[in-house]
Motif scaffolding. Structure first.
Motif, PDB file in Angstrom:
ATOM      1  N   ALA A   1       0.874  -1.184   0.047  1.00  0.00           N
ATOM      2  CA  ALA A   1       0.033   0.066  -0.029  1.00  0.00           C
ATOM      3  C   ALA A   1       0.831   1.469   0.152  1.00  0.00           C
ATOM      4  N   LEU A   2       0.290   2.464  -0.371  1.00  0.00           N
ATOM      5  CA  LEU A   2       0.872   3.542  -0.487  1.00  0.00           C
ATOM      6  C   LEU A   2       0.248   4.542   0.277  1.00  0.00           C
ATOM      7  N   ALA A   3       1.165   5.163   1.304  1.00  0.00           N
ATOM      8  CA  ALA A   3       0.828   6.304   2.153  1.00  0.00           C
ATOM      9  C   ALA A   3       1.062   7.660   1.588  1.00  0.00           C
ATOM     10  N   HIS A   4       0.483   8.126   0.662  1.00  0.00           N
ATOM     11  CA  HIS A   4       0.692   9.385  -0.050  1.00  0.00           C
ATOM     12  C   HIS A   4       0.039  10.771   0.899  1.00  0.00           C
ATOM     13  N   ILE A   5       0.966  11.387   1.166  1.00  0.00           N
ATOM     14  CA  ILE A   5       0.532  12.629   1.966  1.00  0.00           C
ATOM     15  C   ILE A   5       0.554  13.964   1.351  1.00  0.00           C
ATOM     16  N   ARG A   6      -0.626  14.563   1.326  1.00  0.00           N
ATOM     17  CA  ARG A   6      -0.587  16.152   0.925  1.00  0.00           C
ATOM     18  C   ARG A   6      -1.240  16.869   1.827  1.00  0.00           C
ATOM     19  N   ASP A   7      -0.473  18.031   2.184  1.00  0.00           N
ATOM     20  CA  ASP A   7      -1.384  19.194   3.158  1.00  0.00           C
ATOM     21  C   ASP A   7      -1.600  18.263   4.382  1.00  0.00           C
ATOM     22  N   ARG A   8      -0.651  17.553   4.954  1.00  0.00           N
ATOM     23  CA  ARG A   8      -0.946  16.711   6.257  1.00  0.00           C
ATOM     24  C   ARG A   8      -2.112  15.963   6.277  1.00  0.00           C
ATOM     25  N   ARG A   9      -2.580  15.411   4.960  1.00  0.00           N
ATOM     26  CA  ARG A   9      -3.744  14.607   4.827  1.00  0.00           C
ATOM     27  C   ARG A   9      -3.288  13.324   4.004  1.00  0.00           C
TER      28      ARG A   9
ATOM     29  N   SER B   1      -6.282   0.987   7.005  1.00  0.00           N
ATOM     30  CA  SER B   1      -6.245   2.115   6.948  1.00  0.00           C
ATOM     31  C   SER B   1      -6.069   2.988   8.196  1.00  0.00           C
ATOM     32  N   MET B   2      -7.079   2.372   9.041  1.00  0.00           N
ATOM     33  CA  MET B   2      -7.113   3.260  10.387  1.00  0.00           C
ATOM     34  C   MET B   2      -5.647   3.333  11.128  1.00  0.00           C
ATOM     35  N   LEU B   3      -5.100   2.072  10.955  1.00  0.00           N
ATOM     36  CA  LEU B   3      -3.811   1.680  11.611  1.00  0.00           C
ATOM     37  C   LEU B   3      -2.703   2.491  10.821  1.00  0.00           C
ATOM     38  N   VAL B   4      -2.778   2.882   9.732  1.00  0.00           N
ATOM     39  CA  VAL B   4      -1.751   3.559   8.944  1.00  0.00           C
ATOM     40  C   VAL B   4      -1.823   5.109   9.479  1.00  0.00           C
ATOM     41  N   PHE B   5      -3.338   5.535   9.411  1.00  0.00           N
ATOM     42  CA  PHE B   5      -3.595   6.803   9.923  1.00  0.00           C
ATOM     43  C   PHE B   5      -2.929   7.117  11.434  1.00  0.00           C
ATOM     44  N   ARG B   6      -3.159   6.178  12.181  1.00  0.00           N
ATOM     45  CA  ARG B   6      -2.676   6.436  13.529  1.00  0.00           C
ATOM     46  C   ARG B   6      -1.359   6.601  13.513  1.00  0.00           C
ATOM     47  N   LYS B   7      -0.606   5.682  12.850  1.00  0.00           N
ATOM     48  CA  LYS B   7       1.012   5.750  12.771  1.00  0.00           C
ATOM     49  C   LYS B   7       1.500   7.038  12.207  1.00  0.00           C
ATOM     50  N   LEU B   8       0.809   7.438  11.313  1.00  0.00           N
ATOM     51  CA  LEU B   8       1.265   8.674  10.789  1.00  0.00           C
ATOM     52  C   LEU B   8       0.954   9.899  11.568  1.00  0.00           C
ATOM     53  N   HIS B   9      -0.093   9.867  12.360  1.00  0.00           N
ATOM     54  CA  HIS B   9      -0.460  10.966  13.388  1.00  0.00           C
ATOM     55  C   HIS B   9       0.614  10.864  14.242  1.00  0.00           C
ATOM     56  N   GLU B  10       1.165   9.795  14.932  1.00  0.00           N
ATOM     57  CA  GLU B  10       2.218   9.381  16.020  1.00  0.00           C
ATOM     58  C   GLU B  10       3.314  10.064  15.487  1.00  0.00           C
ATOM     59  N   LEU B  11       3.569   9.928  14.230  1.00  0.00           N
ATOM     60  CA  LEU B  11       4.901  10.414  13.406  1.00  0.00           C
ATOM     61  C   LEU B  11       4.986  12.039  13.421  1.00  0.00           C
ATOM     62  N   GLY B  12       3.535  12.379  13.508  1.00  0.00           N
ATOM     63  CA  GLY B  12       3.414  13.997  13.341  1.00  0.00           C
ATOM     64  C   GLY B  12       3.451  14.272  11.946  1.00  0.00           C
ATOM     65  N   ILE B  13       2.939  13.156  11.187  1.00  0.00           N
ATOM     66  CA  ILE B  13       2.850  13.487   9.711  1.00  0.00           C
ATOM     67  C   ILE B  13       1.429  14.046   9.031  1.00  0.00           C
ATOM     68  N   VAL B  14       0.411  13.618   9.790  1.00  0.00           N
ATOM     69  CA  VAL B  14      -0.917  13.857   9.190  1.00  0.00           C
ATOM     70  C   VAL B  14      -1.682  14.512  10.577  1.00  0.00           C
ATOM     71  N   ASP B  15      -2.598  15.268  10.215  1.00  0.00           N
ATOM     72  CA  ASP B  15      -3.481  16.052  11.188  1.00  0.00           C
ATOM     73  C   ASP B  15      -4.443  15.029  11.883  1.00  0.00           C
ATOM     74  N   TRP B  16      -5.113  15.158  13.092  1.00  0.00           N
ATOM     75  CA  TRP B  16      -5.922  14.655  13.613  1.00  0.00           C
ATOM     76  C   TRP B  16      -7.365  14.907  13.038  1.00  0.00           C
TER      77      TRP B  16
ATOM     78  N   THR C   1      -7.618  13.717   6.923  1.00  0.00           N
ATOM     79  CA  THR C   1      -7.333  13.793   8.272  1.00  0.00           C
ATOM     80  C   THR C   1      -7.695  12.397   8.923  1.00  0.00           C
ATOM     81  N   VAL C   2      -7.083  12.402  10.088  1.00  0.00           N
ATOM     82  CA  VAL C   2      -7.398  10.973  10.644  1.00  0.00           C
ATOM     83  C   VAL C   2      -8.996  11.011  11.126  1.00  0.00           C
ATOM     84  N   SER C   3      -9.498  12.317  11.815  1.00  0.00           N
ATOM     85  CA  SER C   3     -10.686  12.315  12.242  1.00  0.00           C
ATOM     86  C   SER C   3     -11.744  12.436  11.078  1.00  0.00           C
ATOM     87  N   GLU C   4     -11.682  13.136   9.816  1.00  0.00           N
ATOM     88  CA  GLU C   4     -12.293  13.178   8.672  1.00  0.00           C
ATOM     89  C   GLU C   4     -12.348  11.590   8.076  1.00  0.00           C
ATOM     90  N   TYR C   5     -11.361  10.794   8.203  1.00  0.00           N
ATOM     91  CA  TYR C   5     -11.686   9.393   7.766  1.00  0.00           C
ATOM     92  C   TYR C   5     -12.149   8.517   8.761  1.00  0.00           C
TER      93      TYR C   5
END
Length: 132
Positions: A6-14, A117-132, A103-107
Motif C-alpha cells: 500500500a501507498l501512504a501518499h500525504i498532501r497538506d498533512r492528509r 487504513s486506520m492503523l496507518v492513519f494512527r501511525k502517521l499521526h504518531e509520527l506527526g505527519i498527518v493531522d488529527w 485527516t484522521v478524524s475525517e476518515y
C-alpha cells in the motif's frame, strides 16, 4: 492471510485514500502481492494501475495487520505500507472511482472505514505527519 502493498501518499498533512468503482469504502492505494512478487514490485505495479503515476522513490513505513474488509471473519490483512515520491499527480484510473485526502478524524467519521487504513492513519499521526 491476504498480503498487500500500500501507498501512504500525504498532501497538506492528509492521507490519500481511494474508492473502487461500486464500493462505498475508501482504502489505501495498492493491492495484492502476486505470487513471486515482492512488496516493492507490487507497490510500483499497483500505483501505476490505480493512480496512473510511477513511483520515483519509496521508504517502508511498516507492516500492518488487521481484519480484511469484505472477507470472512478471521481473514487477516498483511499490508506492507510505503511512503513514496511519485512522478506525477495521482488520478483515478479505470478501477478507481474517487481519490480523496483525509485527516484522521475525517476518515474515522466515515460510515465505513478500513481497519488497515486506520492503523496507518494512527501511525502517521504518531509520527506527526498527518493531522488529527
Amino acid at each position: 492471510m491476504i498480503r498487500t502493498a500500500a501507498l501512504a501518499h500525504i498532501r497538506d498533512r492528509r492521507l490519500l485514500q481511494t474508492r473502487s468503482i461500486g464500493k462505498d469504502i475508501f482504502y489505501m492505494a495498492g493491492g495484492k502481492i502476486d505470487p513471486g512478487e515482492t512488496p516493492e514490485g507490487a507497490l510500483h505495479r499497483e500505483v501505476r494501475e490505480e493512480l496512473g503515476v510511477g513511483v520515483v522513490s519509496f521508504d517502508e513505513l511498516g507492516v500492518f495487520t488487521a481484519q480484511a474488509v469484505g472477507h470472512a471473519p478471521g481473514t487477516q490483512l498483511h499490508m506492507t505500507c510505503f511512503t513514496a515520491e511519485l512522478d506525477g499527480e495521482p488520478q483515478p484510473t479505470s478501477e478507481i472511482a474517487e481519490l480523496r485526502y483525509f485527516t484522521v478524524s475525517e476518515y474515522a467519521a466515515m460510515d465505513h472505514v478500513a481497519p488497515g487504513s486506520m492503523l496507518v492513519f494512527r501511525k502517521l499521526h504518531e509520527l506527526g505527519i498527518v493531522d488529527w
